[in-house]
Design a protein around this motif. Structure first.
Motif, mmCIF file in Angstrom:
data_model
loop_
_atom_site.group_PDB
_atom_site.id
_atom_site.type_symbol
_atom_site.label_atom_id
_atom_site.label_comp_id
_atom_site.label_asym_id
_atom_site.label_seq_id
_atom_site.Cartn_x
_atom_site.Cartn_y
_atom_site.Cartn_z
ATOM 1 N N ARG A 1 37.238 -20.297 -11.115
ATOM 2 C CA ARG A 1 38.835 -19.896 -11.231
ATOM 3 C C ARG A 1 39.443 -21.027 -11.366
ATOM 4 N NH1 ARG A 1 37.493 -14.626 -7.505
ATOM 5 N NH2 ARG A 1 36.713 -16.368 -6.625
ATOM 6 N N GLU A 2 41.215 -20.397 -11.844
ATOM 7 C CA GLU A 2 41.838 -21.434 -11.970
ATOM 8 C C GLU A 2 43.673 -20.892 -12.316
ATOM 9 O OE1 GLU A 2 45.380 -23.677 -14.151
ATOM 10 O OE2 GLU A 2 44.408 -22.216 -14.424
ATOM 11 N N ASN B 1 46.728 -21.483 -12.469
ATOM 12 C CA ASN B 1 47.749 -21.740 -12.951
ATOM 13 C C ASN B 1 48.067 -21.000 -14.251
ATOM 14 O OD1 ASN B 1 49.072 -23.624 -10.872
ATOM 15 N ND2 ASN B 1 48.507 -25.349 -12.254
ATOM 16 N N PHE B 2 47.500 -20.625 -14.438
ATOM 17 C CA PHE B 2 46.959 -19.932 -16.225
ATOM 18 C C PHE B 2 45.985 -18.715 -15.981
ATOM 19 C CE2 PHE B 2 46.984 -24.959 -17.838
ATOM 20 C CZ PHE B 2 48.274 -24.751 -17.913
ATOM 21 N N LYS B 3 45.199 -18.568 -14.885
ATOM 22 C CA LYS B 3 44.011 -17.108 -14.231
ATOM 23 C C LYS B 3 43.756 -17.508 -15.151
ATOM 24 C CE LYS B 3 48.705 -14.390 -12.915
ATOM 25 N NZ LYS B 3 48.817 -15.696 -12.390
ATOM 26 N N THR B 4 42.964 -18.461 -15.204
ATOM 27 C CA THR B 4 41.578 -19.132 -15.599
ATOM 28 C C THR B 4 40.514 -18.465 -15.107
ATOM 29 O OG1 THR B 4 42.605 -20.517 -16.988
ATOM 30 C CG2 THR B 4 40.208 -20.934 -17.453
ATOM 31 N N GLU B 5 39.467 -17.103 -15.960
ATOM 32 C CA GLU B 5 38.451 -17.041 -15.090
ATOM 33 C C GLU B 5 37.289 -17.187 -15.930
ATOM 34 O OE1 GLU B 5 37.856 -12.918 -13.130
ATOM 35 O OE2 GLU B 5 39.944 -13.324 -12.036
ATOM 36 N N LEU B 6 36.062 -18.001 -15.760
ATOM 37 C CA LEU B 6 35.295 -18.929 -16.278
ATOM 38 C C LEU B 6 33.704 -18.102 -15.075
ATOM 39 C CD1 LEU B 6 35.867 -21.892 -17.199
ATOM 40 C CD2 LEU B 6 36.384 -19.741 -18.395
ATOM 41 N N THR B 7 32.674 -17.630 -15.838
ATOM 42 C CA THR B 7 31.608 -16.993 -15.305
ATOM 43 C C THR B 7 30.728 -18.295 -16.191
ATOM 44 O OG1 THR B 7 32.222 -14.590 -15.576
ATOM 45 C CG2 THR B 7 29.557 -15.663 -15.131
ATOM 46 N N ILE B 8 29.833 -18.923 -15.128
ATOM 47 C CA ILE B 8 29.272 -20.009 -15.779
ATOM 48 C C ILE B 8 27.472 -19.880 -15.481
ATOM 49 C CG2 ILE B 8 28.949 -22.561 -16.031
ATOM 50 C CD1 ILE B 8 31.930 -22.903 -15.086
ATOM 51 N N VAL B 9 26.642 -19.878 -16.478
ATOM 52 C CA VAL B 9 25.129 -19.931 -15.978
ATOM 53 C C VAL B 9 24.628 -21.580 -16.155
ATOM 54 C CG1 VAL B 9 23.436 -19.869 -17.088
ATOM 55 C CG2 VAL B 9 24.829 -18.264 -16.883
ATOM 56 N N GLY B 10 24.592 -21.856 -14.672
ATOM 57 C CA GLY B 10 24.020 -23.458 -14.871
ATOM 58 C C GLY B 10 23.244 -24.583 -15.572
ATOM 59 N N CYS C 1 39.273 -26.979 -19.858
ATOM 60 C CA CYS C 1 39.344 -27.258 -17.953
ATOM 61 C C CYS C 1 37.931 -28.213 -17.885
ATOM 62 C CB CYS C 1 38.522 -25.808 -17.601
ATOM 63 S SG CYS C 1 39.501 -24.359 -18.222
ATOM 64 N N GLU C 2 38.326 -29.021 -16.947
ATOM 65 C CA GLU C 2 37.290 -30.335 -16.651
ATOM 66 C C GLU C 2 36.969 -29.536 -14.706
ATOM 67 O OE1 GLU C 2 37.949 -34.508 -15.063
ATOM 68 O OE2 GLU C 2 39.891 -33.482 -15.932
ATOM 69 N N MET C 3 35.986 -30.284 -14.976
ATOM 70 C CA MET C 3 34.968 -29.391 -13.391
ATOM 71 C C MET C 3 34.095 -31.099 -13.134
ATOM 72 S SD MET C 3 32.352 -26.701 -12.122
ATOM 73 C CE MET C 3 30.803 -27.428 -12.133
ATOM 74 N N ARG C 4 34.400 -31.687 -11.693
ATOM 75 C CA ARG C 4 33.764 -32.344 -11.934
ATOM 76 C C ARG C 4 32.995 -32.966 -11.051
ATOM 77 N NH1 ARG C 4 38.745 -35.362 -8.571
ATOM 78 N NH2 ARG C 4 38.572 -33.297 -7.347
ATOM 79 N N ASP D 1 32.217 -20.482 -5.699
ATOM 80 C CA ASP D 1 33.829 -20.648 -6.384
ATOM 81 C C ASP D 1 34.364 -22.065 -6.695
ATOM 82 O OD1 ASP D 1 35.911 -20.602 -8.431
ATOM 83 O OD2 ASP D 1 36.597 -19.348 -6.771
ATOM 84 N N PRO D 2 33.853 -23.108 -7.518
ATOM 85 C CA PRO D 2 33.834 -24.559 -8.179
ATOM 86 C C PRO D 2 35.533 -24.067 -7.892
ATOM 87 C CG PRO D 2 32.882 -23.950 -8.845
ATOM 88 C CD PRO D 2 32.274 -23.524 -8.518
ATOM 89 N N PHE D 3 36.027 -25.858 -8.200
ATOM 90 C CA PHE D 3 37.801 -25.756 -8.421
ATOM 91 C C PHE D 3 37.453 -26.034 -9.359
ATOM 92 C CE2 PHE D 3 40.677 -29.305 -9.452
ATOM 93 C CZ PHE D 3 41.724 -28.668 -9.200
#
Length: 315
Positions: free
Chosen positions: A207-208, A210-219, A266-269, A291-293
C-alpha cells in the motif's frame, strides 16, 4: 658461490613480497588518504555511501552546488576525546556531522556516510576481532555468526568489500575484515538472495498513502491480482530494474494504467521486502501481514515534439 647465494636470497624475498601482495592485495593495493587530525579532536575515517543525494553544507550553511562530495569519497568525521561526534543543527531537529573533506570542513548528513550502516557477521569458519586493521593484528575475540554491528569507521568504502571495519563487541573495540561481514543489518539467511527469490513463496498486500494505492501481489513472477488507486481499478504490468533512490539495489517496478487514462509507476526495492521478512523473524508480524513499502508516482506525460509551422509570408 657467495654471489649466487645472495642472488637466491634476494630472489626469494622478491617472490615472498609478490606472494604477499597477491594474498592481501585487496587490503594493500588501494591506500586510504592520510588526513591530519586537528588538535584536541578524535577523528574517524569513513566514506560517502553510493546512492546518496548529497546536500552537503559549508559551516555558513550555504549549499555546495559546484563542488560537493560524491560516492566513495573519503571523509574524516570529527569527534571529541570520548568519541562523541560533533553535530550541527541545520534545521529543526535535523543534525549534520562535522567532517573534513578535501582539506576543508563541511557538514554532511550521517545517512550519507558508511558509518551510519549496520552489518552482520557471515556464516564462515572463523571471524576475528582484531586490535589493528592488519592481517597480523592481535586477536581480541572470535565472533559468532549473524551478529549485527554498527560501523564505527572503515578503511575502504563498504560496497567495495575491502579492508577492515571498526566495531564494538561487548566491551571491546576492534577491527573485522570487511569480507567477513554482510551488506546490511538483516539476518544473513537473506544475504545475496535475489528479490525474485525472496518474494516467490508469498502473496502480500502493498500500500501507498499519497495516491491511496493498493496492490495484491503474488510473489511468483510479481503477478498483481488486484489493483486500486482510490476507488479506481487499474491494470498492471511489472518489470525488474535498479532502485531509483537510496543504495543501488534490485527493485521491481509496477506500471499502473487507470480507466481515466492516467498512468502511475510504483517501485518496491529489495530492502523494502527484506525489512518485512526481518519483522517476521522478530515475530512483530506474521507472513500473512507482510506489507512492504512501495513508492508511487504519477507518470509524466510524454509530449511529442511538434513540427514548426511553415510561414505563409511572402517577400
Amino acid at each position: 658461490m657467495k654471489v649466487v647465494q645472495t642472488f637466491n636470497w634476494f630472489q626469494y624475498v622478491l617472490i615472498l613480497l609478490f606472494s604477499l601482495s597477491l594474498l592481501y592485495g585487496s587490503d594493500l593495493s588501494s591506500k586510504i588518504e592520510s588526513t591530519e587530525c586537528p588538535k584536541n579532536y578524535t577523528c574517524l575515517t569513513t566514506f560517502i555511501s553510493p546512492g546518496s543525494i548529497l546536500y552537503a553544507r559549508e559551516l555558513d550553511l550555504s549549499v555546495i552546488w559546484n563542488d560537493r562530495p560524491s560516492a566513495f569519497d573519503q571523509v574524516t568525521v570529527l569527534a571529541d576525546g570520548s568519541g562523541k561526534i560533533f553535530e550541527v543543527e541545520v534545521a529543526e531537529k535535523v543534525f549534520y556531522y562535522r567532517v573534513l573533506w578535501k582539506g576543508k570542513e563541511i557538514l554532511v548528513s550521517r545517512f550519507d556516510l558508511d558509518l551510519s550502516k549496520s552489518l552482520r557477521t557471515l556464516d564462515i569458519q572463523k571471524i576475528s576481532l582484531l586490535k589493528e586493521p592488519t592481517p597480523n593484528g592481535k586477536i581480541l575475540a572470535n565472533l559468532p555468526k549473524n551478529l549485527v554491528f554498527d560501523v564505527i569507521e572503515n578503511t575502504h568504502p563498504l560496497p567495495k568489500k575491502l579492508g577492515y571495519v571498526k566495531v564494538k563487541y561487548e566491551d571491546q573495540v576492534g577491527w573485522v575484515k570487511r569480507s567477513s561481514l554482510s551488506d546490511d543489518e538483516f539476518d544473513i539467511r537473506f544475504y545475496q538472495v535475489s528479490l525474485e527469490t525472496l518474494v516467490k513463496p508469498y502473496t502480500f498486500l502493498a500500500r501507498e498513502d499519497n495516491f491511496k494505492t493498493e496492490l495484491t501481489i503474488v510473489g511468483k513472477d510479481f503477478i498483481v491480482t488486484s489493483c486500486k488507486i482510490g476507488e479506481l481499478a487499474c491494470n498492471v504490468t511489472s518489470r525488474m530494474g535498479e532502485s531509483s533512490f537510496g543504495m543501488p539495489e534490485e527493485a521491481v517496478y509496477f506500471d499502473l494504467n487507470l480507466s481515466d487514462g492516467k498512468q502511475y509507476v510504483c517501485e518496491m526495492r529489495r530492502v523494502d521486502f527484506v525489512s518485512e521478512l526481518q519483522r517476521v523473524i522478530l515475530e512483530e508480524i506474521t507472513e500473512e501481514e507482510l506489507d512492504p513499502f512501495i513508492n508511487c508516482a504519477l507518470k509524466e506525460e510524454e509530449t511529442e515534439p511538434t513540427e514548426p509551422e511553415e510561414s505563409n509570408e511572402t517577400d
